[in-house]
Every structure is written in C-alpha cells, then in structure tokens.
Write a protein that holds these residues in place. Sequence first.
Motif, mmCIF file in Angstrom:
data_model
loop_
_atom_site.group_PDB
_atom_site.id
_atom_site.type_symbol
_atom_site.label_atom_id
_atom_site.label_comp_id
_atom_site.label_asym_id
_atom_site.label_seq_id
_atom_site.Cartn_x
_atom_site.Cartn_y
_atom_site.Cartn_z
ATOM 1 N N VAL A 67 0.869 -1.164 0.000
ATOM 2 C CA VAL A 67 0.000 0.000 0.000
ATOM 3 C C VAL A 67 0.914 1.224 0.000
ATOM 4 O O VAL A 67 1.833 1.312 0.811
ATOM 5 N N ASP A 614 -7.911 -5.421 18.263
ATOM 6 C CA ASP A 614 -8.557 -6.092 17.147
ATOM 7 C C ASP A 614 -7.933 -7.444 16.839
ATOM 8 O O ASP A 614 -8.338 -8.122 15.924
ATOM 9 N N ASP A 616 -6.899 -11.189 16.741
ATOM 10 C CA ASP A 616 -7.669 -12.392 16.929
ATOM 11 C C ASP A 616 -6.746 -13.534 16.526
ATOM 12 O O ASP A 616 -6.218 -13.531 15.419
ATOM 13 N N SER A 618 -7.283 -16.283 15.512
ATOM 14 C CA SER A 618 -7.709 -17.096 14.373
ATOM 15 C C SER A 618 -7.231 -16.495 13.046
ATOM 16 O O SER A 618 -7.229 -17.155 12.027
ATOM 17 N N LEU A 619 -6.822 -15.196 13.090
ATOM 18 C CA LEU A 619 -6.375 -14.540 11.863
ATOM 19 C C LEU A 619 -4.855 -14.422 11.884
ATOM 20 O O LEU A 619 -4.301 -13.839 12.796
ATOM 21 N N LYS A 620 -4.204 -15.007 10.881
ATOM 22 C CA LYS A 620 -2.740 -14.991 10.899
ATOM 23 C C LYS A 620 -2.204 -14.535 9.548
ATOM 24 O O LYS A 620 -2.740 -14.940 8.515
ATOM 25 N N ALA A 621 -1.128 -13.755 9.615
ATOM 26 C CA ALA A 621 -0.451 -13.432 8.366
ATOM 27 C C ALA A 621 0.292 -14.687 7.921
ATOM 28 O O ALA A 621 0.990 -15.310 8.708
ATOM 29 N N ARG A 622 0.128 -15.076 6.696
ATOM 30 C CA ARG A 622 0.808 -16.268 6.212
ATOM 31 C C ARG A 622 2.006 -15.838 5.351
ATOM 32 O O ARG A 622 3.087 -16.372 5.458
ATOM 33 N N GLN A 623 1.781 -14.860 4.513
ATOM 34 C CA GLN A 623 2.854 -14.380 3.642
ATOM 35 C C GLN A 623 2.778 -12.859 3.609
ATOM 36 O O GLN A 623 1.716 -12.312 3.330
ATOM 37 N N VAL A 625 4.460 -9.209 2.256
ATOM 38 C CA VAL A 625 5.339 -8.644 1.239
ATOM 39 C C VAL A 625 6.035 -7.398 1.782
ATOM 40 O O VAL A 625 5.387 -6.511 2.327
ATOM 41 N N GLU A 703 4.218 -3.963 10.085
ATOM 42 C CA GLU A 703 3.916 -4.526 11.403
ATOM 43 C C GLU A 703 4.686 -5.814 11.682
ATOM 44 O O GLU A 703 4.132 -6.749 12.263
ATOM 45 N N ARG A 707 3.102 -9.022 13.681
ATOM 46 C CA ARG A 707 2.564 -10.162 12.944
ATOM 47 C C ARG A 707 3.405 -11.425 13.107
ATOM 48 O O ARG A 707 2.933 -12.521 12.866
ATOM 49 N N PHE A 727 2.842 -22.514 9.479
ATOM 50 C CA PHE A 727 2.098 -23.082 10.604
ATOM 51 C C PHE A 727 1.274 -24.245 10.088
ATOM 52 O O PHE A 727 0.847 -24.270 8.940
ATOM 53 N N MET B 1 -2.383 -4.630 9.742
ATOM 54 C CA MET B 1 -3.022 -5.883 9.352
ATOM 55 C C MET B 1 -4.531 -5.755 9.505
ATOM 56 O O MET B 1 -5.025 -5.032 10.357
ATOM 57 N N ARG B 139 -3.024 -8.128 -3.572
ATOM 58 C CA ARG B 139 -1.821 -7.467 -4.088
ATOM 59 C C ARG B 139 -0.786 -8.488 -4.531
ATOM 60 O O ARG B 139 0.387 -8.369 -4.192
ATOM 61 N N ASN B 142 0.351 -10.926 -0.924
ATOM 62 C CA ASN B 142 0.085 -10.853 0.512
ATOM 63 C C ASN B 142 -0.940 -11.915 0.889
ATOM 64 O O ASN B 142 -2.013 -11.958 0.309
ATOM 65 N N VAL B 143 -0.596 -12.737 1.843
ATOM 66 C CA VAL B 143 -1.484 -13.845 2.190
ATOM 67 C C VAL B 143 -1.833 -13.790 3.669
ATOM 68 O O VAL B 143 -0.948 -13.700 4.526
ATOM 69 N N THR B 144 -3.128 -13.848 3.968
ATOM 70 C CA THR B 144 -3.579 -13.898 5.354
ATOM 71 C C THR B 144 -4.439 -15.141 5.527
ATOM 72 O O THR B 144 -5.231 -15.482 4.654
ATOM 73 N N ALA B 145 -4.232 -15.820 6.651
ATOM 74 C CA ALA B 145 -4.991 -17.051 6.905
ATOM 75 C C ALA B 145 -6.011 -16.808 8.001
ATOM 76 O O ALA B 145 -5.752 -16.071 8.949
ATOM 77 N N TRP B 146 -7.157 -17.435 7.871
ATOM 78 C CA TRP B 146 -8.193 -17.357 8.910
ATOM 79 C C TRP B 146 -8.630 -18.769 9.264
ATOM 80 O O TRP B 146 -9.123 -19.506 8.405
ATOM 81 N N GLU B 147 -8.413 -19.123 10.507
ATOM 82 C CA GLU B 147 -8.807 -20.460 10.975
ATOM 83 C C GLU B 147 -10.226 -20.363 11.518
ATOM 84 O O GLU B 147 -10.499 -19.552 12.398
#
Lengths: 730, 150
Positions: A67, A614, A616, A618-623, A625, A703, A707, A727, B1, B139, B142-147
């Motif tokens: 961004v 905010d 949580d 359950s929400l994780k950065a996976r990749q 950039v 971040e 993260r 993970f 995030m 983009r 950019n990858v975000t996972a939600w369990e």
Amino acid sequence: MNLICELDDIRPGDETRVGGKAVALARMAADAMAVPDAICLTIEAYQWFVRETGLQGRILLELNRKVFEEMRWEEIWDTALRIRHRFLHTPLPESLRAAILAPIRERFSGRAVVVRSSAPGEDAAGSSFAGLHDSFVNIQGLDSILDHIRLVWASLWSDRALLYRRELGLSTTESAMGVVVQAVVAGEVSGVAFGVSPSDPSQAVVEAVYGLNQGLVDGDVAPDAWILGREDGAVITHRPARRENAMRPMTETRGGGVHLVPLTEKERSLPPLSPEKVSMVFDLVRAAEKHFGVPQDVEWTFRDDRLFILQSRPVTAGAGADDSRAWYLSQHRSFENLKALARRVKEELLPKMQETAQEMASMDLSGFTDRELASEIGRRRTVYSEWKQVYWDEFIPLAHGIRLFGQVYNEAVQPEDPFAFVDLLKGTDMLSLRRNRMIREMAGMIRADDGLAADLASGELPAGGPFAAAFDRFMDRFGTTAWGSGVVQDRDRVIRMLLSLARLPEEGLHDAAPRRTEDMEASFLECFSGEARVQAREMLAVGRESYRLRDDDNIYLGRIEGHMRTAVEIGRRRLAAPHPGGDPEGRGLLTAALKEDDTGVPAPPAGGTAGTDDRDPSLKARQIVGQPAGPGLVRGRARIISGPDDLFDFQAGEILVCDAVDPNMTFLVPLAAGVVERRGGMLIHGAIIAREYGLPCVTGVPEAVQRIATGDEITVDGYLGIVIRHFALA
Amino acid sequence: MTTPKEFRHQLRELFDSQQLAVLATDAGGRPYASLVAFAATDDLTRLIFATTRATRKFANIQENPHVSLLIDSRSNQVSDFRDAVAVTAMGSAAEVSSDDWSPLRDRYLKRHPHLKSFVDAPSCALLRMNVAQYYLVSRFQNVTAWEISP
C-alpha cells in the motif's frame, strides 16, 4: 501511428498528445520566438513501448507491492530505481526504434541535444511540477539519444513524481510521457527569468550565469541577479555573484555530459549580462507572459548575441512548498553540492563529533558538585540536540550521494541487479563491522577461559591482561552508546552481551562477505573517458563516503547521546541518595536540570501491543510482502528484538525480526540466519549490515514485530522481498 | 493488518461479486479441478454448491471429502496483479442432510435463482463444505490465513 512530430504539427490543446512542454515550445516557435530546433516524441510512443515490451505490467507490480501510504520515502526511492532500471534494461522494439530513429538522425546527426520530459499536465497553469521528471543536457550520438529517451520515459515514475502521484494523477495504466529532443544551444551566458518575483508581486527577476544554465538550475553556480520593476523593467537592484565556475558541455567525452569549468579572470570581474541584455531578457519573459496569459518562468540563453528561449512555464511557488514532501525534494542534491558536503562532513563534522564525545568521556562526573553536574547536564542536552540537528541537516542529505552514484552506475554498467552498485561502495571499513570484530574477539577469549567467564558472570572484571585491555579499548571506542529507546550500552550490558555471545559456538558466526571490488571498479570506470572518467571517479568517492557515513553517523551520534544520558543517570542517582549537609541550591538546580524534557529522544520502539484490541488468534499473516534488501533464502526460527533485554536471548541461527535494526543490535547480525525489519529500504542500516554478512534480508515488512512472534517458523525470501510464516493446518 | 471484521467483510464482498468458484477434489490421489456455482452462509463457515450425482467431482467427494475451493476476482487484465483478490477455502464437503436442506437450498437459490430447476432435479445433489481455513491473497502476494473454529 503518430510517434514523432515536428513543432509545426503541434496545435494548442495538444497537451494530451505531446505533453505540456512540447506545446509551449511549439506555441512560442509559431509566434516567431527564437526556440532551439526540436522534434517531439508523442505519448503514443511511450504507450507503445510499455505495452509492447510488457513494461506496463512490471511497473504495475513494482508500484503495488505494498500500500503506497505504508511506504517510506526510502522505499519509494528504491521502487523508482527499480523501475528506472527496468527501462534501462528494456531495449526499444525494432519497429519503434526504426520509426523514431530516422527523423532523429536526419535532424540531429552529429549534433548535441537536450532530451526533455514533456508530461501531459506537468506545466499546466497553477499546477507546475517543475523538476519532478528528468531532462538530460548535451547528449551526443544516436544511441545515447535513444538511451536517454528511455530514461526520460522512466522519470514518469521518478521518486519525486511518485510523491506527487495524486496531484499528477499518476496511473500505471493511463499515464504517459512525451519527449522533446532539442538542439543544444551552447550559449555564452544563460539563466532564468521570472515574470513576477515569488517574493514581491510588483517585481520581476532575472538571473544569469556564464555557460549553460544547468549549473544555475542545480544550484552549483551562483547567479548574478537583477530585480526589476515588473511594469517598467527598470533595474531596482543588481546582486553580483561570487563568480567562479561555469557549467560547460564536455567536449572530449563520448556520449556528452556537462561539467564545471573555472571562469577566466575577465569573466570573474564582469557581470554575465550588460544592462541592454538584462532588458532583452526582461522583454522576453514579458512576451512569454503575453503569449501564455500568465506570468512565466523562462529558461533562456544568449549565443552570439542572439537570445533563445529554452522553455517557459507558469510561475508557481514550487511543488509542495507547504508540506513535508518539500523536505524530501530538498534532499536531492547535485553532484557538486554533495562533493562539498562530503568534504565538510569528513574533515570537519565527524572529527568534531569525536572530539566532543571524547571530551565528555574524559570527565569524571562523580567529582562534580551538584551545581556543576546540573550545568553539565544542561550543556550535554544542548550539545546533543545541536548534533542531532546537524545529523538531519547535513548527514541525511549526504545519503543522496549513494543514490546519485547508483543511478550513474546503473546507467553506465547496466547490471542485472539494480542494487549491485552497493557492493562497490561497501569496500569501506564501517565502524559497526570493526565493533563486531572486537566483540567477537572478546567473546573468543571468554569462550577459551572458563575462569574468566566465571569472574565476569560474578561481576568481576580482571584488573589486567589481554581481556581487560581489549575491554577497555572497546569501551573507549564504542561503550556508552545509546540504544534507540534510551538505554545506554554501559559496562554491565556489554559484559552480559559478551557472556551470552561466548556461550554460542564460534562456528555459528558469519563472516563479512569477502569483497572483490577491483574488477567491478575497473569496469565501471572503463565506461567513461576523459573528463567524464574523472567525474565518475569522484562520484564513486562521494558514494563511498556517503555509504560509510550512513552507518557510522548513528554510532557517532549514539555516543554523544549516551554521554548525555549517563550524566542524567548520575544526577538521578545522586538525588535519590541521602545528602546530609549538602548545598540546597545546588540540589535545586540539579532537580530542575533533570526535570527538563529530554530533547527529541525517540519514543521506544513499538512493541507487540499496537492494535491488539482487534487482534484475533484465528487470523494470521501467512505471507507478508516487504522489500527485497539482501538476496538469499532461509527458513528458521524467528526472534523478535524489541528492546535491549531481548538481545541476550538471541540464539545463533535464528532470524532477527525487529522494528528497525539499531546500531546496538548489529553484533547479533553475524549470528543471525536472516534479517526482517519493519522499516523499509535498501540503504538503511539493517539492510547494509545484512548485505555485509551476505544474509537474506527483507525490509519494509508492515507490522513485522506484531505479525511475527518469537518462535515462529519463517522463511525469509530476500530475492523477492517476502516473509512466509509456516504453521500447521488445524 | 486487517482485523477479523475487515477480513470477513472482504470475503463477503468477494463472494457477493462472484458466481463461480474452482473446486478441487481428490481423484484417487490426483487433483481434479472443476468450475461450480457457489454461495456462502452468512457466517462464512459453510460454502454451498450443487452437482449432479453422476459427475466425477461427486464421486471424488464420496471417496474423499477433503476439498478446496478457489474464489477470485480476476478480470483478465494486467491490473489483476494489483486489484484482484483470491480466496482459497479448505475444508470437507458432504451432501446436505435433510435437516439443513431447506435453508441451504434457499440460500443457494437466492444467489443463483436461474438454477432452480437444476437444484430441484432428483439427480442433483446439494453439497455443503465446512470451511476449516480461508487464505486470502491480495496485491499479488500478501497472504492472510483465517482459521475457523469448529
């Protein structure tokens, strides 16, 4: 397809076809004003080029890695450099080349030209963004002209233009750039003129220098200035310059270019313009104003007593004079300016800083009375804030020397990696590397001597012997350096650091990458001949100086800050202790001195708390950039370093993850398998050090310390600038 | 995030904008991809699609219920690399049981009213996928996972 056209073919309103500058020139030519011979590449030529070659997609990918609002200026500069590099590396398709080459050859074969940007809307009334795009003066030879056309196109995406992307309406799919190829009129005297003075609306201004006006525009040659009545053109004042040099075309160099040449005695003593000629220039700027309807800012030159108008645009206060971007623009320095700055920093400022720190180190504050200590604390605060100002005003602008060298290197050598030039700069021995070597040596002594380790662990420092000598030498040079959050790297902390380092195996340490820059240097210099080679050599020297300083300055400033903080700490301890029969007035002064706000001390680095509301699980950065800042690929365990105490938990082979690599962290870098940093850029401390040790490094990871958590298994892809968290699936 | 709320919003926006998704099933150890019309439940924990019972994908799911669904917003332009988002859902699929059939069928037909006779045909099976994880790619990389907690 209409790729190239004559000034005669351009009509008012053609801005979207050929750009603003071309239209202005065409209108003046049509009005029988003396403008140099020129032809124009339409914006269609640009569009064809980026579409046919796939560059459009690459620009889009580069600009949208992150961004935009999350990018630092450094990252924007890196992005612009990568885009510029793509243009340099993308040859003109044969059909396009053939179409534009013939008219250029016919017109300019054997002649020197100026290749100018002509962006649509660039010079529109009220929105003048002069200087955001590039122009190149005294370009010779058809290939060189074609190369510079691509560079002008690339400057549609210059760092400056990207900062003003909203005002310019920059869009990767829509924006395009026209180019004016114009004969060089190598005038004897040149200058600029403002139809209305930016500081007084009743006045006009004429500025003149000997030679080309490139020197004036870049600020390397001080002009004689005349202030005139805007209505009658009567001279109100003439401010003569200290006339020393002129910017002149290089003659014996293939490809062209310009350089500074000393003036003759006669030139030094005579103003570049006679009163008659000042009047002629005034008449010209008024004629231009009549022509365009608003006061103009013109560039002009006299050759053989004939006055040429080189370009004309509306007078404005300058792009973004009212916001912080103006500061960034002011960081762009010309080479001559940087050369003088580098000299001043090396010969005056750094020695003075060192002297200041040494003088502070030599004081025994424990012997000071309260009154003396209070005044010393005040003095150190002032000294520190003065140096901090110097840091911003003089050291940071010098970093532009690296950038300027990078551009020159890339243009000349055209390497595959746009940051390859960094290898040529890093041959210099940086303080932080010297410091790391000393640390490593001491850790080695501890590792080999269990008794020494035990003594140190119990707080005892040996009174003599090689370790004590090395330790003293280290503390003398690098002790008392402040950490970003204000913690001073004092004796105890250094010992703790050495002990934790000694517990790690020696094999885990990386060596700074061996350098073989001789060949690189030779092939760079071979791209130039004659005067240009002299200039290239000087640019390399300035680049190296900037590069070394970029790292060293933190250490120099950190030491002064450290001494300021040490004095504050001693004052605090003294106030906390009982003081029977002391000097009450002295106590009062000391209390007051300690109350004063710490001048400009940065806030502690953001820990893992920001935005946790905010968060949580359950929400994780996976990749994520970021920016590729050190090539290589590694997978390992992440270790977050957000404060001085985290340093001691670091294990060899972990990946260092932090907000910004602080100079006090660099001793960890040789232990790390990779570096991840929130602060972005190729030329920041962390990236420079990672590159020295050949480690994969990604910077500009948004971040990062929020993260990623210590213990995470992560991959650092330093080729593509990506961090991947591993993970298991639930 | 992004926050979980923003994340869910992004997912809903994407699901509302797209009719079709790519379904990956296990064809005896080899992946098998097909295009299906899909819908999501409000809480995003389940994705619904329909297929006739004679299809290969239906047979694959009978053998191995683990599936993956890809929903994306590409427009076949270079600007996709900037603007397109893609969501990969992972989970397990099964034919909708008679208890759930009516609300899930309504949900599905609200999204795809033209498929009414298809869904109501006796040869057609309505399937629901219980999502375990979502991966959102934006983009380009950019990858975000939600369990999703079960």
